[in-house]
Design a protein around this motif. Structure first.
Motif, PDB file in Angstrom:
ATOM      1  N   LEU A   1       1.055  -1.617   0.138  1.00 27.68           N
ATOM      2  CA  LEU A   1       0.070  -0.145  -0.449  1.00 27.68           C
ATOM      3  C   LEU A   1       0.538   1.045  -0.150  1.00 27.68           C
ATOM      4  CD1 LEU A   1      -2.881  -1.051   2.213  1.00 27.68           C
ATOM      5  CD2 LEU A   1      -3.057  -0.403   0.033  1.00 27.68           C
ATOM      6  N   ASP A   2       2.035   1.039  -0.264  1.00 29.24           N
ATOM      7  CA  ASP A   2       2.961   2.363  -0.251  1.00 29.24           C
ATOM      8  C   ASP A   2       2.293   3.570  -1.671  1.00 29.24           C
ATOM      9  OD1 ASP A   2       5.029   1.656   1.736  1.00 29.24           O
ATOM     10  OD2 ASP A   2       6.177   0.927   0.393  1.00 29.24           O
ATOM     11  N   ALA A   3       1.813   2.729  -2.405  1.00 25.90           N
ATOM     12  CA  ALA A   3       1.075   3.428  -3.315  1.00 25.90           C
ATOM     13  C   ALA A   3      -0.418   4.142  -2.926  1.00 25.90           C
ATOM     14  CB  ALA A   3       1.162   3.237  -4.811  1.00 25.90           C
ATOM     15  N   GLY A   4      -0.265   4.146  -1.842  1.00 24.61           N
ATOM     16  CA  GLY A   4      -1.678   5.375  -1.658  1.00 24.61           C
ATOM     17  C   GLY A   4      -2.474   4.483  -0.720  1.00 24.61           C
ATOM     18  N   PRO A   5      -3.878   4.973  -0.412  1.00 25.29           N
ATOM     19  CA  PRO A   5      -4.989   4.395   0.046  1.00 25.29           C
ATOM     20  C   PRO A   5      -5.734   3.885  -1.215  1.00 25.29           C
ATOM     21  CG  PRO A   5      -4.776   6.547   1.136  1.00 25.29           C
ATOM     22  CD  PRO A   5      -3.553   7.022   0.488  1.00 25.29           C
ATOM     23  N   LEU A   6      -6.139   3.052  -1.352  1.00 24.57           N
ATOM     24  CA  LEU A   6      -6.982   2.367  -2.139  1.00 24.57           C
ATOM     25  C   LEU A   6      -8.083   2.910  -2.367  1.00 24.57           C
ATOM     26  CD1 LEU A   6      -7.254  -0.255  -4.077  1.00 24.57           C
ATOM     27  CD2 LEU A   6      -8.253  -1.671  -2.766  1.00 24.57           C
ATOM     28  N   ARG A   7      -8.999   3.584  -1.280  1.00 21.45           N
ATOM     29  CA  ARG A   7      -9.890   3.723  -1.637  1.00 21.45           C
ATOM     30  C   ARG A   7      -9.457   5.059  -2.706  1.00 21.45           C
ATOM     31  NH1 ARG A   7     -13.692   7.777   0.012  1.00 21.45           N
ATOM     32  NH2 ARG A   7     -16.151   7.355   0.088  1.00 21.45           N
ATOM     33  N   GLU A   8      -8.950   5.944  -1.921  1.00 16.51           N
ATOM     34  CA  GLU A   8      -8.465   6.938  -2.337  1.00 16.51           C
ATOM     35  C   GLU A   8      -8.601   7.268  -4.274  1.00 16.51           C
ATOM     36  OE1 GLU A   8      -5.623  11.165  -1.404  1.00 16.51           O
ATOM     37  OE2 GLU A   8      -6.183   9.390   0.355  1.00 16.51           O
ATOM     38  N   VAL A   9      -7.040   6.375  -4.099  1.00 14.85           N
ATOM     39  CA  VAL A   9      -6.243   5.753  -5.741  1.00 14.85           C
ATOM     40  C   VAL A   9      -7.486   5.244  -6.326  1.00 14.85           C
ATOM     41  CG1 VAL A   9      -5.516   4.442  -7.237  1.00 14.85           C
ATOM     42  CG2 VAL A   9      -4.465   5.230  -4.578  1.00 14.85           C
ATOM     43  N   ALA A  10      -8.584   4.696  -6.159  1.00 18.55           N
ATOM     44  CA  ALA A  10      -9.809   3.984  -6.827  1.00 18.55           C
ATOM     45  C   ALA A  10     -10.920   5.126  -7.692  1.00 18.55           C
ATOM     46  CB  ALA A  10     -10.549   2.775  -6.704  1.00 18.55           C
TER      47      ALA A  10
ATOM     48  N   ARG B   1       3.525   3.292 -11.500  1.00 19.37           N
ATOM     49  CA  ARG B   1       4.691   3.006 -11.111  1.00 19.37           C
ATOM     50  C   ARG B   1       5.401   3.689  -9.264  1.00 19.37           C
ATOM     51  NH1 ARG B   1       8.325   0.995 -16.095  1.00 19.37           N
ATOM     52  NH2 ARG B   1       7.258  -0.482 -16.762  1.00 19.37           N
ATOM     53  N   THR B   2       4.085   4.074  -9.221  1.00 18.46           N
ATOM     54  CA  THR B   2       4.716   5.705  -8.049  1.00 18.46           C
ATOM     55  C   THR B   2       4.852   4.783  -6.588  1.00 18.46           C
ATOM     56  OG1 THR B   2       2.108   6.045  -8.009  1.00 18.46           O
ATOM     57  CG2 THR B   2       4.059   7.604  -9.231  1.00 18.46           C
ATOM     58  N   ASP B   3       5.648   5.395  -5.957  1.00 15.62           N
ATOM     59  CA  ASP B   3       5.342   4.631  -4.235  1.00 15.62           C
ATOM     60  C   ASP B   3       4.746   6.084  -2.846  1.00 15.62           C
ATOM     61  OD1 ASP B   3       7.569   6.899  -4.573  1.00 15.62           O
ATOM     62  OD2 ASP B   3       9.230   5.003  -4.124  1.00 15.62           O
ATOM     63  N   SER B   4       3.844   6.326  -3.712  1.00 18.86           N
ATOM     64  CA  SER B   4       3.731   7.521  -2.277  1.00 18.86           C
ATOM     65  C   SER B   4       2.479   7.787  -2.530  1.00 18.86           C
ATOM     66  CB  SER B   4       4.415   8.484  -1.916  1.00 18.86           C
ATOM     67  OG  SER B   4       4.460   9.884  -3.289  1.00 18.86           O
ATOM     68  N   ALA B   5       1.567   8.748  -1.735  1.00 14.02           N
ATOM     69  CA  ALA B   5      -0.180   8.597  -2.661  1.00 14.02           C
ATOM     70  C   ALA B   5       0.523   9.809  -3.132  1.00 14.02           C
ATOM     71  CB  ALA B   5      -0.937   8.545  -0.962  1.00 14.02           C
ATOM     72  N   ALA B   6       0.561  10.991  -3.156  1.00 14.19           N
ATOM     73  CA  ALA B   6       1.193  12.528  -3.736  1.00 14.19           C
ATOM     74  C   ALA B   6       1.346  11.504  -5.153  1.00 14.19           C
ATOM     75  CB  ALA B   6       2.042  13.111  -3.020  1.00 14.19           C
ATOM     76  N   THR B   7       2.044  11.287  -5.674  1.00 16.06           N
ATOM     77  CA  THR B   7       2.666  10.721  -6.946  1.00 16.06           C
ATOM     78  C   THR B   7       1.617   9.828  -7.537  1.00 16.06           C
ATOM     79  OG1 THR B   7       4.351   9.421  -5.225  1.00 16.06           O
ATOM     80  CG2 THR B   7       5.278  11.317  -6.289  1.00 16.06           C
ATOM     81  N   THR B   8       1.245   9.832  -6.678  1.00 11.88           N
ATOM     82  CA  THR B   8       0.451   8.173  -7.313  1.00 11.88           C
ATOM     83  C   THR B   8      -1.181   9.422  -7.612  1.00 11.88           C
ATOM     84  OG1 THR B   8       0.781   6.169  -6.158  1.00 11.88           O
ATOM     85  CG2 THR B   8      -1.129   6.547  -6.960  1.00 11.88           C
ATOM     86  N   LEU B   9      -1.699  10.285  -6.531  1.00  7.65           N
ATOM     87  CA  LEU B   9      -2.472  11.067  -6.875  1.00  7.65           C
ATOM     88  C   LEU B   9      -2.593  12.052  -8.197  1.00  7.65           C
ATOM     89  CD1 LEU B   9      -4.119  11.099  -3.667  1.00  7.65           C
ATOM     90  CD2 LEU B   9      -4.948  10.043  -5.348  1.00  7.65           C
ATOM     91  N   THR B  10      -1.447  12.703  -8.565  1.00  4.73           N
ATOM     92  CA  THR B  10      -0.964  13.380  -9.511  1.00  4.73           C
ATOM     93  C   THR B  10      -1.007  12.919 -10.601  1.00  4.73           C
ATOM     94  OG1 THR B  10       0.086  14.614  -7.556  1.00  4.73           O
ATOM     95  CG2 THR B  10       0.428  15.091 -10.101  1.00  4.73           C
TER      96      THR B  10
ATOM     97  N   GLU C   1      -1.348  20.839 -12.908  1.00  4.09           N
ATOM     98  CA  GLU C   1      -0.485  21.306 -13.795  1.00  4.09           C
ATOM     99  C   GLU C   1       0.785  21.619 -13.664  1.00  4.09           C
ATOM    100  OE1 GLU C   1      -1.413  21.629 -16.707  1.00  4.09           O
ATOM    101  OE2 GLU C   1      -3.858  20.988 -16.665  1.00  4.09           O
ATOM    102  N   THR C   2       0.926  22.608 -12.770  1.00  7.19           N
ATOM    103  CA  THR C   2       1.917  22.817 -11.764  1.00  7.19           C
ATOM    104  C   THR C   2       3.365  21.339 -11.687  1.00  7.19           C
ATOM    105  OG1 THR C   2       1.004  24.292 -10.823  1.00  7.19           O
ATOM    106  CG2 THR C   2       3.158  24.096  -9.997  1.00  7.19           C
ATOM    107  N   ASN C   3       2.610  20.409 -11.570  1.00  8.34           N
ATOM    108  CA  ASN C   3       3.767  19.286 -11.142  1.00  8.34           C
ATOM    109  C   ASN C   3       3.817  18.194 -12.412  1.00  8.34           C
ATOM    110  OD1 ASN C   3       3.688  19.719  -8.290  1.00  8.34           O
ATOM    111  ND2 ASN C   3       1.925  18.591  -8.335  1.00  8.34           N
ATOM    112  N   ARG C   4       3.334  19.186 -13.633  1.00  4.63           N
ATOM    113  CA  ARG C   4       3.495  18.396 -14.776  1.00  4.63           C
ATOM    114  C   ARG C   4       5.120  18.527 -15.397  1.00  4.63           C
ATOM    115  NH1 ARG C   4      -1.867  18.705 -18.398  1.00  4.63           N
ATOM    116  NH2 ARG C   4      -2.801  18.242 -16.537  1.00  4.63           N
TER     117      ARG C   4
END
Length: 311
Positions: A18-27, A280-289, A308-311
């Protein structure tokens, strides 16, 4: 073309699934971004050596997809893929039927024969029997899902005059088979609703014990042959094809977007109907972005100022 988002699976011995983020939030983010489905893989007890060489842990796909079903409204729920020989086919059928009934008919059952000997040994399943057990499963699933009395004699079990309920909403639940072998393609043509060719080149072939897929042009020829064989077998339902896309640079999805769009168009021309991608991300913030950016770039959804800023 329709898209699945595959929940990222960080690799290595020390990584948590679950390093990539909470499943509910990701879904929920994937649904907002315009993805058509979410997929999860299966490794119930992976070997330490495989993990050390880049393998990954997974959630139980049926439990996790049940959680996703309750959190979302329209996402398809794909096991990408569940290893059929690991389970008695009726336990597999019950899990899939339950998930389909509770989700309102959103399940796609992705299945494979399996390739990790250590997992087979740990689960008490004879690796040499995996293809026989796989074919038994393909025969048994529709009997279970019919909701009618049936009998079935398997290699290691005997079901006599049994009935299984609830019936799934979909009749049948779509079954997609993973693998590149001629045997897999024959199974798809005769018994399944979809094919999941495995991309990844020589490295995948060495670990997953499946032939290399070849070029997109060669894939197109194989897809045409599978669909022709299905017609010859008297099948009238369409055969879906799911392709796992690993385009270079996709870790920043908005970069070189035209190149990725051209690749998607080439796959569409070859006969692919679904594409699965992962961040292939390993944190909630990077996965959601990543999800938001992919949606804004390829799926027609509007990204936020932050993305847009994070692109």
């Amino acid at each position: 073309m329709r898209f699945f988002f595959h929940y990222p699976e960080p690799s290595g011995v020390d990584a948590d699934v679950l390093d990539a983020g909470p499943l509910r939030e990701v879904a929920l983010a994937a649904e907002r971004a315009g993805f058509d489905g979410l997929s999860l893989s299966e490794h119930p007890v992976p070997g330490a050596r495989w993990l050390a060489s880049g393998g990954h842990q997974t959630l139980d796909p049926f439990v996790a997809l049940g959680y996703v079903a309750a959190a979302t409204e329209r996402l398809r729920l794909l096991t990408y893929l569940a290893v059929a020989p690991y389970r008695n086919p009726f336990l597999l059928a019950k899990a899939a039927a339950t998930l389909d009934a509770l989700s309102g008919g959103r399940v796609t059952l992705g299945l494979g024969a399996g390739y990790q000997k250590r997992e087979f040994h740990a689960l008490g399943v004879d690796f040499a029997e995996r293809n026989v057990l796989f074919d038994e499963t393909l025969e048994a699933l529709p009997l279970h899902w019919s909701g009618e009395p049936f009998s079935f004699q398997g290699r290691h079990f005997s079901a006599r005059d049994v009935i299984a309920r609830p019936r799934p909403v979909q009749q049948p639940i779509p079954i997609w088979l993973g693998g590149n072998s001629a045997l897999t393609r024959r199974r798809v043509a005769n018994r399944a609703q979809g094919w999941m060719p495995m991309s990844g080149g020589a490295e995948l072939s060495a670990t997953a014990r499946t032939p290399s897929l070849g070029s997109i042009e060669e894939l197109g020829s194989q897809i045409s042959a599978v669909r022709a064989a299905a017609e010859t077998a008297g099948r009238t339902d369409p055969v879906d094809v799911l392709y796992s896309y690993h385009g270079a640079g996709l870790e920043t999805p908005a970069r070189e977007a035209d190149r990725h769009r051209e690749a998607f168009a080439e796959l569409d021309k070859a006969g692919v109907t679904w594409i699965v991608v992962s961040s292939r991300t390993d944190s909630a913030a990077t996965t959601l972005t990543w999800i938001e950016t992919f949606g804004a770039t390829y799926l027609g959804t509007q990204g936020s100022d932050d993305s847009e800023t994070n692109r």
